[in-house]
Design a protein around this motif. Structure first.
Motif: not given
Ligand code: 5AD
Ligand code: SF4
Length: 487
Positions: A95-98, A210-213, A311-315, A351-355, A382-389
Motif C-alpha cells: 500500500t506504499v502508493r495508491e 511524513s509521506y510514508c504509510i 541510499l534513498p535520497l527522496q529529495s 536511490t529512490d526519489i519522490i517527485v 523514481t516515484f510520483i508522490y502519492s497521498k496516503r491517508s
C-alpha cells in the motif's frame, strides 16, 4: 538435537483432538498437521491434489513474507501452482502508493470469476494494504467472496487461520492486529531460489517520514536477536545458498532496541565470517544514520559484501527533506556519498526519489536534479508522490498540480536514465563474476545473472549454470544490462 528436529519430535506426538498448545511455534505446527488431515480428505473427495498460488505485490519484505506463506501451505500439503486458477489464492498486498491498492481491487474481479467456477476455491488477502481499516471495509462491502483477511503482524498464523476458515466456510475470517505481539522463529519457508535468499533482520519502522504509510502498517521497529539471524544464515549456507540479502526498513537502526544492543556494522561483520557465503547484500540504508563503522566493515569485507548501496535520497532540497522528516540535508547527504566513495571508489549507488511532494517548487526540484548530477547514481527508482491517508503529508495544503508533477517526473527520468546508462557502461570489456539466476525468457540460448554490484548480465549458457558464479567478459553494455560471453 537441532531446533527443527526438536519441533518435529514434539509435533509428531501431538494429539490433534486435544486443544491446541499455546506456545509458538508448536501451536502453528499443531494447526499445520490438523489442516493437513482436513485437506487430505478434501483432496481424496476431488480426486486430485489441492493447489495454491501466492501472488506478491510490493517490496522485498513482502517477497520474503510470501516465501513463508508458501512454506506453510506446502507443509499443509498444497501443491504450488503458477496460475491463479488454484484452490487457494493469496494476494500479499502493498500500500506504499495508491496505484498498488488500485491494482489489487482490479484483480479481485478476475478472482471472483475463477471462484464461481471452482466451488473449493478459497481466497486470502494479507499484507500492508489489509492494515488499513478503510480497505477491510471496502472488501467486506464489495468483495464478500473473500474467505480470509489477515495483516502484516500475523502471517506466521496462516495455518491457524486456515483452520478457522474450514470451521466457518460461510464467513469472511478477518484477523488484523494493531501491533506485533511476537516474532515467531522456526516456521517453514519455501525459498524461491535455491542459491539466494532474503533474511529479515528487523521488522517495522520508527522513522515516520511524513509521506510514508509503512510505519502505520508495519508497526514499530523490532530487531531479531543476532543468534537467530546467524543460525538462520548458517543453515542457508549449509543448504548451498551463496547470496543473502539482509532485510529491514532501515538496517542502520538494527539492534538499538535489543536487551543487549548490537549495531548493524557489528552484525554485518559477524555475518561476513560465515563459511560458504559468497555475496551479502542488505536493504535499505537510511542516509541519516549510516555509520562510518558500516562503511569500514563494507570496505574490509569487500570479498563478500557486495559493492552496492541503496541510499534513498527522496529529495535534494534541504527544505523539503526537513518537511519530509528525513533528518539529513542536501549537504550532509553529499558528504556521506563522498565518504562512501573515498572508502570504496567503485561502489554502485542506487536511490529512490519522490517527485511532487507537497510544497515542492521548481527550485526544490532543481536541487534534486543537482544531487542526481553530482552523485551520478547507477540507477534510481523514481516515484510520483502519492497521498496516503493518515500520513502528515496527506493533509498539507500545497499539493503540487498533476501536470507540473508529470513534467518534473519526465525531466528527472531522462536525467537518471542518461547517467545510469553512462555509469553502467563503465565495466565494458572487463571480466567479472556473474551469479547465474535463470534461463533468459526471451532467448533460451542465454542465461541471466547479476554482478556483485547488481548489474544484470545475459550470456550464452544453459540451465546447469543456475546458481553458479562464473567469470563473464562484459562484451557490450545495452543501457542497463550487459551481453557477455564466458571468459
Ligand atoms: N509516494 C510516493 N513514493 C513513496 N515512497 C514511499 N511513500 C511514498 C509515497 N507516499 C517511496 C519512497 C521509498 C520507496 C520504497 O517508496 O521513495 O523509499
Ligand atoms: Fe517509510 Fe521513511 Fe520508514 Fe522508509 S524510513 S519505510 S520511507 S517511514
Amino acid at each position: 538435537m537441532s531446533l527443527n528436529e526438536q519441533i518435529e519430535k514434539i509435533t509428531d506426538s501431538m494429539d490433534l483432538t486435544a486443544p491446541a498448545p499455546e506456545d509458538e511455534p508448536y501451536r502453528q505446527y499443531f494447526f499445520i498437521r490438523k489442516a493437513r488431515e482436513q485437506f487430505r480428505a478434501l483432496s481424496e473427495e476431488t480426486g486430485r491434489p489441492l493447489t495454491f498460488d501466492v501472488v506478491t505485490f510490493g517490496c522485498q519484505m513482502n517477497a520474503r513474507d510470501s516465501e513463508k506463506l508458501r512454506g506453510i501451505l506446502e507443509e499443509i500439503g498444497f501443491v504450488k501452482s503458477d496460475s491463479e486458477d488454484a484452490d487457494f489464492v493469496i494476494y500479499n498486498t502493498c500500500t506504499v502508493r495508491e496505484n498498488a491498492n488500485t491494482k489489487v481491487y482490479g484483480r479481485l474481479g478476475g478472482l471472483h470469476a475463477l471462484k464461481n467456477r471452482n466451488p473449493h476455491m478459497m481466497i486470502g488477502l494479507c499484507g500492508c494494504m489489509m492494515q488499513e481499516p478503510e480497505v477491510v471495509e471496502t472488501i467486506r462491502e464489495k468483495f464478500d467472496f473473500v474467505n480470509l483477511i489477515f495483516g502484516t503482524f500475523n502471517i506466521y498464523k496462516l495455518a491457524e487461520l486456515i483452520s478457522r476458515v474450514l470451521d466457518h466456510p460461510d464467513e469472511m475470517i478477518v484477523d488484523i492486529r494493531e501491533k506485533a505481539d511476537r516474532t515467531v522463529e522456526a516456521l517453514p519457508v519455501d525459498r524461491t531460489y535455491a542459491f539466494k535468499s532474503g533474511v529479515n533482520i528487523m521488522y517495522g519502522c520508527n522513522n515516520f517520514c511524513s509521506y510514508c504509510i509503512v510505519p502505520y502498517v508495519r508497526g514499530r521497529e523490532r530487531s531479531r536477536e543476532p543468534v537467530d539471524i546467524i543460525r538462520e544464515i548458517e543453515k542457508l549456507a549449509d543448504d548451498g545458498v551463496k547470496e543473502i540479502m539482509l532485510l529491514g526498513q532501515n538496517v542502520n537502526s538494527y539492534g538499538k532496541t535489543l536487551d543487549q544492543p548490537v549495531s548493524f556494522a557489528e552484525l554485518l561483520s559477524e555475518i561476513a565470517g560465515i563459511d560458504g557465503l559468497k555475496r551479502i547484500r542488505f536493504m535499505t540504508s537510511h542516509p541519516k544514520d549510516l555509520s562510518d563503522d558500516l562503511i569500514r566493515v563494507m570496505a574490509d569485507h569487500a570479498d563478500v559484501i557486495c559493492p552496492h548501496l541503496h541510499l534513498p535520497l527522496q529529495s535534494g532540497s534541504t527544505e523539503i527533506l526537513k518537511n519530509m522528516n528525513r533528518h539529513y540535508t542536501k549537504e550532509s547527504y553529499l558528504a556521506l556519498v563522498d565518504r562512501i566513495r573515498a572508502a570504496m571508489p567503485d561502489i554502485s549507488l542506487t536511490t529512490d526519489i519522490i517527485v511532487g511532494y507537497p510544497g515542492e517548487t521548481e527550485e526544490d526540484f532543481q536541487e534534486t536534479l543537482d544531487v542526481v548530477r553530482k552523485v551520478r547514481y547507477d540507477s534510481a527508482f523514481t516515484f510520483i508522490y502519492s497521498k496516503r491517508s493518515g500520513t502528515p503529508a496527506a493533509v498539507m495544503d500545497d499539493q503540487v498540480p498533476e501536470d507540473v508533477v508529470k513534467d518534473r517526473f519526465g525531466r528527472l527520468l531522462t536525467e537518471v536514465q542518461e547517467i545510469g546508462r553512462e555509469r553502467t557502461a563503465r565495466f565494458e570489456g572487463q571480466t567479472m563474476d556473474v551469479l547465474v539466476e535463470h534461463v533468459n525468457e526471451q532467448d533460451t540460448s542465454l542465461v541471466t545473472g547479476r554482478l556483485a554490484n547488481n548489474i544484470v548480465v545475459h550470456f550464452p549458457g544453459s540451465e546447469d549454470l543456475i546458481g553458479e558464479i562464473v567469470p563473464v567478459k562484459l562484451d557490450k553494455c545495452h543501457g542497463f544490462y550487459y551481453i557477455g560471453s564466458r571468459a
